[in-house]
Design a protein around this motif. Structure first.
Motif, PDB file in Angstrom:
ATOM      1  N   SER A  91     -80.201 -13.035  46.980  1.00 55.46           N
ATOM      2  CA  SER A  91     -81.470 -12.936  46.261  1.00 55.46           C
ATOM      3  C   SER A  91     -81.916 -14.280  45.682  1.00 55.46           C
ATOM      4  O   SER A  91     -83.091 -14.464  45.371  1.00 55.46           O
ATOM      5  CB  SER A  91     -81.346 -11.915  45.127  1.00 55.46           C
ATOM      6  OG  SER A  91     -80.257 -12.229  44.269  1.00 55.46           O
ATOM      7  N   ASP A 104     -77.096  -4.926  49.424  1.00 53.91           N
ATOM      8  CA  ASP A 104     -77.081  -5.369  48.034  1.00 53.91           C
ATOM      9  C   ASP A 104     -77.207  -6.889  47.983  1.00 53.91           C
ATOM     10  O   ASP A 104     -76.244  -7.616  48.230  1.00 53.91           O
ATOM     11  CB  ASP A 104     -75.792  -4.912  47.353  1.00 53.91           C
ATOM     12  CG  ASP A 104     -75.781  -5.192  45.856  1.00 53.91           C
ATOM     13  OD1 ASP A 104     -76.659  -5.934  45.388  1.00 53.91           O
ATOM     14  OD2 ASP A 104     -74.887  -4.663  45.169  1.00 53.91           O
ATOM     15  N   SER A 105     -78.388  -7.381  47.658  1.00 55.76           N
ATOM     16  CA  SER A 105     -78.635  -8.821  47.671  1.00 55.76           C
ATOM     17  C   SER A 105     -78.000  -9.544  46.493  1.00 55.76           C
ATOM     18  O   SER A 105     -78.068 -10.766  46.406  1.00 55.76           O
ATOM     19  CB  SER A 105     -80.146  -9.104  47.689  1.00 55.76           C
ATOM     20  OG  SER A 105     -80.776  -8.539  46.547  1.00 55.76           O
ATOM     21  N   SER A 106     -77.374  -8.808  45.573  1.00 58.76           N
ATOM     22  CA  SER A 106     -76.706  -9.446  44.443  1.00 58.76           C
ATOM     23  C   SER A 106     -75.285  -9.877  44.784  1.00 58.76           C
ATOM     24  O   SER A 106     -74.668 -10.641  44.037  1.00 58.76           O
ATOM     25  CB  SER A 106     -76.674  -8.497  43.237  1.00 58.76           C
ATOM     26  OG  SER A 106     -75.785  -7.410  43.465  1.00 58.76           O
ATOM     27  N   VAL A 160     -81.574  -0.639  53.499  1.00 62.26           N
ATOM     28  CA  VAL A 160     -81.372  -2.082  53.588  1.00 62.26           C
ATOM     29  C   VAL A 160     -82.529  -2.840  52.958  1.00 62.26           C
ATOM     30  O   VAL A 160     -83.635  -2.307  52.772  1.00 62.26           O
ATOM     31  CB  VAL A 160     -81.200  -2.542  55.054  1.00 62.26           C
ATOM     32  CG1 VAL A 160     -80.033  -1.809  55.720  1.00 62.26           C
ATOM     33  CG2 VAL A 160     -82.473  -2.333  55.852  1.00 62.26           C
ATOM     34  N   ASN A 161     -82.262  -4.088  52.621  1.00 61.07           N
ATOM     35  CA  ASN A 161     -83.286  -5.004  52.123  1.00 61.07           C
ATOM     36  C   ASN A 161     -84.448  -5.046  53.116  1.00 61.07           C
ATOM     37  O   ASN A 161     -84.244  -5.043  54.333  1.00 61.07           O
ATOM     38  CB  ASN A 161     -82.662  -6.392  51.969  1.00 61.07           C
ATOM     39  CG  ASN A 161     -83.590  -7.408  51.362  1.00 61.07           C
ATOM     40  OD1 ASN A 161     -84.635  -7.716  51.906  1.00 61.07           O
ATOM     41  ND2 ASN A 161     -83.176  -7.962  50.236  1.00 61.07           N
ATOM     42  N   GLU A 162     -85.678  -5.086  52.615  1.00 61.28           N
ATOM     43  CA  GLU A 162     -86.863  -5.047  53.488  1.00 61.28           C
ATOM     44  C   GLU A 162     -86.833  -6.137  54.554  1.00 61.28           C
ATOM     45  O   GLU A 162     -87.304  -5.937  55.675  1.00 61.28           O
ATOM     46  CB  GLU A 162     -88.127  -5.183  52.645  1.00 61.28           C
ATOM     47  CG  GLU A 162     -89.417  -5.047  53.433  1.00 61.28           C
ATOM     48  CD  GLU A 162     -90.653  -5.119  52.557  1.00 61.28           C
ATOM     49  OE1 GLU A 162     -91.768  -4.997  53.096  1.00 61.28           O
ATOM     50  OE2 GLU A 162     -90.499  -5.304  51.328  1.00 61.28           O
ATOM     51  N   TYR A 163     -86.277  -7.291  54.219  1.00 58.57           N
ATOM     52  CA  TYR A 163     -86.199  -8.407  55.174  1.00 58.57           C
ATOM     53  C   TYR A 163     -85.396  -8.029  56.416  1.00 58.57           C
ATOM     54  O   TYR A 163     -85.628  -8.567  57.499  1.00 58.57           O
ATOM     55  CB  TYR A 163     -85.560  -9.606  54.479  1.00 58.57           C
ATOM     56  CG  TYR A 163     -85.427 -10.852  55.347  1.00 58.57           C
ATOM     57  CD1 TYR A 163     -86.528 -11.670  55.573  1.00 58.57           C
ATOM     58  CD2 TYR A 163     -84.208 -11.204  55.915  1.00 58.57           C
ATOM     59  CE1 TYR A 163     -86.421 -12.814  56.353  1.00 58.57           C
ATOM     60  CE2 TYR A 163     -84.090 -12.347  56.691  1.00 58.57           C
ATOM     61  CZ  TYR A 163     -85.186 -13.152  56.905  1.00 58.57           C
ATOM     62  OH  TYR A 163     -85.079 -14.273  57.670  1.00 58.57           O
TER      63      TYR A 163
END
Length: 334
Positions: free
Chosen positions: A306, A294-296, A111-114
């Motif tokens: 993103s 996937d932040s895109s 997952v995204n670091e956030y």
């Protein structure tokens, strides 16, 4: 309300994504899930997971905060193997008491670091962004920050849901980033502008569409939910605030494994399944939430995660609702 995944897609895509999780079914396995996310959002995926793995799920749906409180009360005697929450605060409360297990790096790095707990014991499932919902017919100049909403031109035009968990999480994040004094000042400015109160975010969106108010502070996905329920396009759009403004808060639904669970391998498989490309695409396309992987990806016509210039907050700290609720009582919002 939400469509089932197409059967052919399940056959081709879910099997492929599960291959990384398990090479064979575990027919004798079962998991007890405390789910703060409703069956309408999770039921299809849970059924697909059991079909593909043979792992049976005993799912107990409920309010996220109530389920977190139940886990805290049960302590080491909790029957739950995995806790799914609709917001990070409830996960933070359980994590803070040491009741969640450390997750494998493969899950954390997915997952995204956030969306990773600083304690490494829970991860985000989806992103949920605070926005300003507004009528494009009646709002021609959008506020750049939430502070603009305290200006005289917004008197009687705004809707808020002070009893709702998402609004309280937003205020908690404001306290974290601005301090209690400045947050109280903002709240009193909102109160002075005579906002209209609602119980739920969806009711705010409905009121904007009906012309009762011009705008409201809600989560991003409610305009899609209301439009689907009404079966038509609605006179409501989403707007983000200026970069770094607390009005762009990104909260998360998420999940973690109970430290007392003896079925961590099966729980790992479920988490990996829910973080798979196919499941994450389902959350974006059908549930209209952002992917934690996937932040895109973006739901509807919204900008990708993103591209959202959100303030940096500690999601686990959103558990501190007592302080927030005391402040809301003090200013007359509760």
């Amino acid at each position: 309300m939400f469509k089932r995944l197409v059967a052919s897609l399940l056959t081709l895509s879910l099997v492929a994504s599960l291959a990384a999780c398990s090479s064979s079914k575990s027919d004798g396995d079962s998991l007890v899930i405390y789910s703060g996310r409703a069956e309408e959002y999770m039921g299809t995926l849970f059924e697909d997971f059991t079909r593909e793995t043979g792992i049976k799920l005993d799912i107990r749906y409920g309010d996220s905060a109530a389920l977190a409180a139940q886990i805290l009360e049960e302590g080491d005697n909790s029957p739950a193997d995995l806790f799914i929450s609709q917001d990070a605060g409830a996960l933070g409360a359980v994590s803070g008491e040491g009741l969640l297990a450390t997750l494998d790096d493969a899950i954390l790095n997915r997952v995204n670091e956030y969306f990773r707990s600083q304690n490494r014991d829970w991860v985000g499932l989806t992103g949920r962004v605070r926005i300003l919902a507004y009528s494009p017919k009646r709002v021609t100049v959008l506020p750049r920050t939430v502070d603009d909403l305290t200006k005289p031109e917004w008197k009687g035009r705004l809707g808020i849901a002070p009893t709702n968990a998402s609004f309280q999480a937003f205020v908690t994040a404001m306290i974290q980033t601005r301090g209690e004094v400045e947050t109280e000042k903002w709240l009193r400015g909102i109160v002075a502008n005579s906002p209209k109160f609602f119980e739920k975010n969806s009711l705010i969106v409905e009121a904007i569409d009906a012309g009762e108010i011009d705008a409201g502070l809600v989560n991003h996905y409610y305009i899609y939910e209301v439009a689907e329920e009404l079966g038509r396009e609605i006179d409501v759009k989403n707007s983000f605030f200026a970069p770094g403004d607390i009005g762009n808060l990104i909260n998360a639904s998420g999940l973690g494994i109970l430290a007392t669970s003896n079925k961590s391998k099966s729980a790992d498989k479920l988490i990996q399944f829910l973080l798979s490309d196919t499941a994450q695409q389902f959350f974006v396309d059908d549930v209209k939430e952002y992917s934690a992987v996937d932040s895109s990806l973006s739901p509807g016509e919204l900008i990708p995660l993103s591209d959202i210039k959100a303030p940096k907050v500690d999601l686990a700290a959103l558990k501190d609702l007592k302080r927030t609720q005391s402040l809301l009582i003090k200013v007359g919002l509760l």
